[in-house]
Motif scaffolding. Sequence first.
Motif, PDB file in Angstrom:
ATOM      1  N   CYS A 159      -5.477 -10.009  -0.422  1.00  0.00           N
ATOM      2  CA  CYS A 159      -7.217 -10.633  -0.732  1.00  0.00           C
ATOM      3  C   CYS A 159      -8.205  -8.939  -1.587  1.00  0.00           C
ATOM      4  N   GLU A 160      -7.279  -8.089  -1.269  1.00  0.00           N
ATOM      5  CA  GLU A 160      -8.171  -6.905  -1.342  1.00  0.00           C
ATOM      6  C   GLU A 160      -7.777  -6.572  -2.769  1.00  0.00           C
ATOM      7  N   SER A 212      -9.018 -12.950   3.710  1.00  0.00           N
ATOM      8  CA  SER A 212      -8.676 -11.074   3.982  1.00  0.00           C
ATOM      9  C   SER A 212      -8.141 -10.850   6.162  1.00  0.00           C
ATOM     10  N   TYR A 260     -10.057  -9.624  -4.978  1.00  0.00           N
ATOM     11  CA  TYR A 260     -11.461  -8.503  -4.705  1.00  0.00           C
ATOM     12  C   TYR A 260     -11.767  -7.563  -5.421  1.00  0.00           C
ATOM     13  N   PRO A 290      -4.461  -9.400   4.035  1.00  0.00           N
ATOM     14  CA  PRO A 290      -5.396  -8.347   3.303  1.00  0.00           C
ATOM     15  C   PRO A 290      -4.711  -8.123   1.972  1.00  0.00           C
ATOM     16  N   ALA A 305     -11.213 -14.804  -0.611  1.00  0.00           N
ATOM     17  CA  ALA A 305     -10.388 -14.364  -0.280  1.00  0.00           C
ATOM     18  C   ALA A 305     -11.242 -13.429   1.107  1.00  0.00           C
ATOM     19  N   LYS A 306     -12.821 -13.547   1.046  1.00  0.00           N
ATOM     20  CA  LYS A 306     -13.414 -12.785   2.845  1.00  0.00           C
ATOM     21  C   LYS A 306     -12.439 -14.097   3.293  1.00  0.00           C
TER      22      LYS A 306
END
Length: 199
Positions: free
Chosen positions: A108-109, A101, A112, A105, A97-98
Amino acid sequence: MLRTYLMFMGTFLEGGDFRDSGMDAMRRFLNRVWDIATMPEGKSSTELKIKMSETVEKVEYSINNIKPNTAIAAIMEFVNEASKETSIERQLVIDMAKLLSPFAPFVCEEIYGMKGGKKKTILDDGFPYGYEKYASMAKTELPVQITGKMRGKVVLSQNASQEKAMEAVMADEKLSKMLEGKSIRKIIYVQDKIINIII
């Protein structure tokens, strides 16, 4: 999804050929990312960790050189490998995900937060690290024979294609001199084991 697709179309300098069908492909990719994120948690294979080490390296290079399309392509390769696993470690999901991102975004947030990220936002958590030992495992020494006689070794990535193996051979000064002006009749290549060039 649109942001990810625009980043994947090509470099900023070259632009790209926008197609509606490309949006469908990107939607399928992001769905696969979500599938990986929601896989059962458990021990991941060493091969997947090696793949993550390669992915971190490729994404970092691509971002530094303003090539978002190759960064996303590298993440797609990781997702393909991860989809073969029956379980995945939480940190690998967070690191996937990093890497993604900057290009996707929102999803991925979500990933996370779902995986219990330690920072307020994924962008505060920095770049993935800790894969150095797996990076060293990603390389292999390939013995090189010329007409059946051992002539040297080349270092290349594991699971490299025959084309990549030959590129490494021709880049080696000693080996390339032995082949200079010669006609190659046949190449016998056993991946990660040996290459025999018949002249």
